[in-house]
Design a protein around this motif. Structure first.
Motif, PDB file in Angstrom:
ATOM      1  N   PHE A  73     -18.483 -11.108   1.771  1.00  0.00           N
ATOM      2  CA  PHE A  73     -18.192 -12.063   0.595  1.00  0.00           C
ATOM      3  C   PHE A  73     -16.796 -12.603   0.679  1.00  0.00           C
ATOM      4  CE2 PHE A  73     -17.228 -13.018  -4.003  1.00  0.00           C
ATOM      5  CZ  PHE A  73     -17.371 -14.335  -4.123  1.00  0.00           C
ATOM      6  N   ILE A  74     -15.723 -11.557   0.360  1.00  0.00           N
ATOM      7  CA  ILE A  74     -14.350 -11.840   0.304  1.00  0.00           C
ATOM      8  C   ILE A  74     -13.601 -10.918   1.378  1.00  0.00           C
ATOM      9  CG2 ILE A  74     -14.477 -12.556  -2.050  1.00  0.00           C
ATOM     10  CD1 ILE A  74     -12.969  -9.910  -2.861  1.00  0.00           C
ATOM     11  N   VAL A  75     -14.054  -9.777   2.083  1.00  0.00           N
ATOM     12  CA  VAL A  75     -13.239  -8.895   2.779  1.00  0.00           C
ATOM     13  C   VAL A  75     -12.782  -9.337   3.962  1.00  0.00           C
ATOM     14  CG1 VAL A  75     -13.629  -6.968   4.427  1.00  0.00           C
ATOM     15  CG2 VAL A  75     -15.013  -7.131   2.178  1.00  0.00           C
ATOM     16  N   SER A  76     -13.265 -10.311   4.652  1.00  0.00           N
ATOM     17  CA  SER A  76     -12.818 -10.678   5.839  1.00  0.00           C
ATOM     18  C   SER A  76     -11.451 -12.111   5.553  1.00  0.00           C
ATOM     19  CB  SER A  76     -13.782 -11.461   6.857  1.00  0.00           C
ATOM     20  OG  SER A  76     -14.382 -12.697   6.139  1.00  0.00           O
ATOM     21  N   LEU A  77     -11.564 -12.617   4.258  1.00  0.00           N
ATOM     22  CA  LEU A  77     -10.484 -13.381   4.039  1.00  0.00           C
ATOM     23  C   LEU A  77      -9.026 -12.747   3.876  1.00  0.00           C
ATOM     24  CD1 LEU A  77     -12.245 -15.847   1.295  1.00  0.00           C
ATOM     25  CD2 LEU A  77     -12.029 -16.164   3.770  1.00  0.00           C
ATOM     26  N   PHE A  78      -8.937 -11.544   3.576  1.00  0.00           N
ATOM     27  CA  PHE A  78      -7.719 -10.823   3.519  1.00  0.00           C
ATOM     28  C   PHE A  78      -7.020 -10.783   4.726  1.00  0.00           C
ATOM     29  CE2 PHE A  78      -9.873  -9.568  -0.386  1.00  0.00           C
ATOM     30  CZ  PHE A  78      -8.715  -9.827  -1.391  1.00  0.00           C
ATOM     31  N   LYS A  79      -7.606 -11.070   5.975  1.00  0.00           N
ATOM     32  CA  LYS A  79      -6.873 -11.188   7.142  1.00  0.00           C
ATOM     33  C   LYS A  79      -6.106 -12.458   7.350  1.00  0.00           C
ATOM     34  CE  LYS A  79     -10.405 -13.329   9.917  1.00  0.00           C
ATOM     35  NZ  LYS A  79     -11.683 -13.150  10.870  1.00  0.00           N
ATOM     36  N   TYR A  80      -6.159 -13.376   6.326  1.00  0.00           N
ATOM     37  CA  TYR A  80      -5.295 -14.571   6.461  1.00  0.00           C
ATOM     38  C   TYR A  80      -4.139 -14.598   5.566  1.00  0.00           C
ATOM     39  CZ  TYR A  80      -9.522 -16.594   8.663  1.00  0.00           C
ATOM     40  OH  TYR A  80     -10.653 -17.030   9.407  1.00  0.00           O
ATOM     41  N   PHE A  81      -4.170 -13.671   4.425  1.00  0.00           N
ATOM     42  CA  PHE A  81      -2.981 -13.489   3.482  1.00  0.00           C
ATOM     43  C   PHE A  81      -1.797 -12.620   4.074  1.00  0.00           C
ATOM     44  CE2 PHE A  81      -7.006 -13.715   0.438  1.00  0.00           C
ATOM     45  CZ  PHE A  81      -6.395 -15.071  -0.018  1.00  0.00           C
ATOM     46  N   HIS A  82      -0.585 -13.345   3.888  1.00  0.00           N
ATOM     47  CA  HIS A  82       0.597 -12.556   4.201  1.00  0.00           C
ATOM     48  C   HIS A  82       1.083 -11.870   2.939  1.00  0.00           C
ATOM     49  CE1 HIS A  82       1.368 -14.684   8.048  1.00  0.00           C
ATOM     50  NE2 HIS A  82       0.233 -14.601   8.113  1.00  0.00           N
ATOM     51  N   GLY A  83       1.812 -10.642   2.916  1.00  0.00           N
ATOM     52  CA  GLY A  83       2.498 -10.357   1.734  1.00  0.00           C
ATOM     53  C   GLY A  83       1.546  -9.003   1.283  1.00  0.00           C
ATOM     54  N   LEU A  84       0.520  -8.665   1.999  1.00  0.00           N
ATOM     55  CA  LEU A  84       0.009  -7.796   1.568  1.00  0.00           C
ATOM     56  C   LEU A  84      -0.152  -6.295   2.361  1.00  0.00           C
ATOM     57  CD1 LEU A  84      -3.227  -9.612   0.228  1.00  0.00           C
ATOM     58  CD2 LEU A  84      -1.478  -8.537  -1.346  1.00  0.00           C
ATOM     59  N   PRO A 106       0.478  -5.652  -3.214  1.00  0.00           N
ATOM     60  CA  PRO A 106       1.558  -6.762  -2.653  1.00  0.00           C
ATOM     61  C   PRO A 106       2.817  -6.150  -2.311  1.00  0.00           C
ATOM     62  CG  PRO A 106       0.546  -7.173  -5.042  1.00  0.00           C
ATOM     63  CD  PRO A 106       0.235  -5.777  -4.556  1.00  0.00           C
ATOM     64  N   VAL A 107       3.646  -6.644  -1.335  1.00  0.00           N
ATOM     65  CA  VAL A 107       4.906  -6.164  -1.017  1.00  0.00           C
ATOM     66  C   VAL A 107       6.032  -7.592  -1.052  1.00  0.00           C
ATOM     67  CG1 VAL A 107       3.941  -4.322   0.440  1.00  0.00           C
ATOM     68  CG2 VAL A 107       4.417  -6.512   1.502  1.00  0.00           C
ATOM     69  N   GLU A 108       5.258  -8.677  -1.273  1.00  0.00           N
ATOM     70  CA  GLU A 108       6.011  -9.982  -1.260  1.00  0.00           C
ATOM     71  C   GLU A 108       5.216 -10.880  -2.049  1.00  0.00           C
ATOM     72  OE1 GLU A 108       7.477 -10.395   2.623  1.00  0.00           O
ATOM     73  OE2 GLU A 108       5.645 -11.600   3.061  1.00  0.00           O
ATOM     74  N   ARG A 109       5.549 -12.105  -2.277  1.00  0.00           N
ATOM     75  CA  ARG A 109       4.840 -13.196  -2.570  1.00  0.00           C
ATOM     76  C   ARG A 109       3.543 -13.373  -1.682  1.00  0.00           C
ATOM     77  NH1 ARG A 109       4.826 -14.586  -7.964  1.00  0.00           N
ATOM     78  NH2 ARG A 109       6.871 -14.221  -8.690  1.00  0.00           N
ATOM     79  N   ILE A 110       2.408 -13.586  -2.134  1.00  0.00           N
ATOM     80  CA  ILE A 110       1.279 -13.782  -1.207  1.00  0.00           C
ATOM     81  C   ILE A 110       1.179 -15.170  -0.892  1.00  0.00           C
ATOM     82  CG2 ILE A 110      -1.230 -13.644  -1.059  1.00  0.00           C
ATOM     83  CD1 ILE A 110      -1.150 -11.706  -3.538  1.00  0.00           C
ATOM     84  N   THR A 111       1.044 -15.287   0.566  1.00  0.00           N
ATOM     85  CA  THR A 111       0.795 -16.488   0.999  1.00  0.00           C
ATOM     86  C   THR A 111      -0.154 -16.545   2.063  1.00  0.00           C
ATOM     87  OG1 THR A 111       2.371 -16.261   2.964  1.00  0.00           O
ATOM     88  CG2 THR A 111       3.535 -17.176   1.096  1.00  0.00           C
ATOM     89  N   ALA A 112      -0.667 -17.780   2.623  1.00  0.00           N
ATOM     90  CA  ALA A 112      -1.762 -18.097   3.568  1.00  0.00           C
ATOM     91  C   ALA A 112      -1.318 -19.396   4.560  1.00  0.00           C
ATOM     92  CB  ALA A 112      -3.075 -17.959   3.214  1.00  0.00           C
ATOM     93  N   GLY A 150       1.966  -4.822  -8.322  1.00  0.00           N
ATOM     94  CA  GLY A 150       3.043  -4.373  -7.465  1.00  0.00           C
ATOM     95  C   GLY A 150       3.907  -5.278  -6.910  1.00  0.00           C
ATOM     96  N   GLY A 151       4.980  -4.854  -6.155  1.00  0.00           N
ATOM     97  CA  GLY A 151       5.808  -5.909  -5.545  1.00  0.00           C
ATOM     98  C   GLY A 151       6.411  -7.026  -6.659  1.00  0.00           C
ATOM     99  N   PRO A 152       6.232  -8.470  -6.747  1.00  0.00           N
ATOM    100  CA  PRO A 152       6.795  -9.340  -7.504  1.00  0.00           C
ATOM    101  C   PRO A 152       5.472  -9.554  -8.761  1.00  0.00           C
ATOM    102  CG  PRO A 152       5.876 -10.661  -5.643  1.00  0.00           C
ATOM    103  CD  PRO A 152       5.791  -9.180  -5.414  1.00  0.00           C
TER     104      PRO A 152
END
Length: 340
Positions: A73-84, A106-112, A150-152
C-alpha cells in the motif's frame, strides 16, 4: 468511455488487487538483488496487465492498475522521499502488526524531488485498457503514521503538513498527464485524525487539481484485520461533507451495513462509494446479498449519487476469491439496476 458516460450505480474498486503467487516469488528475488531494471519493469507490467484483465473480465466499470507496483500500500512509496532515515522494526517475531514495519525518522525537511512514481503507472495503464480508471495515493496523515517525530518536526501533524504539498504536486502532475479520476486513501486513526484537520489536508492535496472526479477513501485498516480506533464514521460528520471531494468511499459490508443512514441524517451532498463486499471474510457474497446491501444504502442515498465498490483494496485476498467477489459485485449491481 469517460466516467461521465458510466451507467447508473457504477461499479469500481478501491485500489489494490490480489497479488498473484508468481509476483510474491518475484518480490523475493528482487529483494535479493536477482532482478535487473528491465526484469523488474517487465514483471510489474505483467502484474498490472493481469489485474486489469481480471477487473475487465469481471465487468467492473471504473478500474485501477491494482497498485501492483506498490508493495504494502504505502511501503514502496518511501523510496521516493528524501530526508528520512529508516529505523529497525520494533517487532520481528509473531503475527505481523503495525509495529512490525520499518518506521522512518526525519533528519531534515521531507521532499520528493522526483515525484512518487505514479506518472509511470498512468502511462502504462492507459496503454493496457480502454476503460475509465482511477489512480490512487495514500493521504498525508496515512503516510505520516510510518514517520516518527524528529528533526524539524515536533509531531506527526507537522510531518503530514509537509507531505500534503508533495501529494498535491503528484496529483497535479497526474491531472496534467490526462488522469481524470484521482483518489486519496486514508486509514482512519482517531488518535491523530481530527476531522477538521483531515478535511484541511485533503483539500490541500487537491488544491488546483482539475479532474473529472475526486475520490476520498477512508477505511479502518485491513492489515490482519486490525484498525486504529473506534469503527465509526459518525465523528467525521458533518465536517467531511464540506470537503472538496466529489465522492467519499466508505466500508460498510464488514460492519453489517451500519451507518449508511449518515448520508440522510446529515443531508450530505457528496456521492457515496459504498463498500458492499466484506474483505475481512473469505466467503464469496452472492449476487443477491450484494443487491440487498445496495438496496439498504439506497434508503439513504439517491441512486444518481451512489457508486458500488468493495470495502477496501483486494490485496489481502487470494486472487481466485478477489475475482469471484468482483463478479458478485457486478452481478448484484445489475440486479438492482434492472429495478430502477
Amino acid at each position: 468511455m469517460t466516467a461521465s458516460a458510466l451507467p447508473i450505480l457504477p461499479t469500481t474498486v478501491v485500489g489494490s488487487y490480489a497479488i498473484p503467487a508468481w509476483l510474491w516469488a518475484a518480490y523475493e528475488k528482487i529483494d535479493a538483488g536477482g532482478f535487473g531494471v528491465m526484469d523488474v519493469a517487465e514483471t510489474e507490467n505483467d502484474a498490472v496487465a493481469t489485474a486489469v484483465r481480471d477487473q475487465e473480465r469481471a465487468g467492473v466499470d471504473l478500474i485501477s492498475d491494482g497498485e501492483m507496483r506498490r508493495q504494502g500500500f504505502i511501503v514502496s512509496l518511501f523510496k521516493y522521499f528524501h530526508g528520512l532515515r529508516p529505523l529497525e522494526p520494533r517487532r520481528k517475531v509473531g503475527i505481523l502488526s503495525y509495529d512490525g514495519h520499518v518506521l522512518y525518522e526525519p533528519v531534515e525537511r521531507i521532499t520528493a524531488p522526483e515525484g512518487l512514481g505514479t506518472l509511470r503507472e498512468l502511462d502504462y495503464l492507459r496503454r493496457v485498457t480502454a476503460r475509465p480508471f482511477k489512480i490512487t495515493l495514500p493521504g498525508p496523515l496515512t503516510l505520516a503514521t510510518q514517520i516518527t517525530k524528529g528533526g524539524p518536526y515536533r509531531d506527526r501533524l507537522e510531518v503530514a503538513a509537509d507531505l500534503a504539498p508533495i501529494v498535491n504536486g503528484e496529483l497535479r502532475a497526474l491531472a496534467a498527464g490526462g488522469a481524470r479520476n484521482l483518489q486519496i486513501d486514508d486509514v482512519y486513526q482517531s488518535f491523530i485524525m481530527e476531522p477538521k484537520r483531515m478535511v484541511e489536508l485533503y483539500d490541500r492535496c487537491f488544491e488546483g487539481v482539475l479532474v473529472e472526479r475526486r475520490f476520498w477513501h477512508i477505511c479502518f485498516g485491513t492489515l490482519e484485520g486490525f484498525g486504529f480506533g473506534e469503527r465509526s464514521y459518525r465523528p467525521l460528520f458533518p465536517a467531511i461533507c464540506g470537503s472538496s471531494a466529489d465522492q467519499v468511499v466508505f466500508e460498510f459490508a464488514n460492519r453489517e451495513m451500519a451507518e449508511t443512514e449518515l448520508w440522510r441524517e446529515f443531508d450530505c451532498p457528496k456521492e457515496l462509494g459504498a463498500g458492499v463486499l466484506d474483505l475481512k471474510n473469505f466467503y464469496v457474497e452472492s449476487a443477491e446479498l450484494v443487491a440487498r446491501r445496495i438496496r439498504r444504502v439506497l434508503e439513504s442515498v439517491p441512486a444518481e449519487r451512489l457508486w458500488v465498490n468493495p470495502d477496501c483494496g483486494l490485496a489481502r485476498l487470494p486472487r481466485h476469491l478477489a475475482f469471484a467477489k468482483l463478479q458478485a459485485l457486478v452481478a448484484g449491481t445489475r440486479q438492482v439496476r434492472e429495478t430502477l
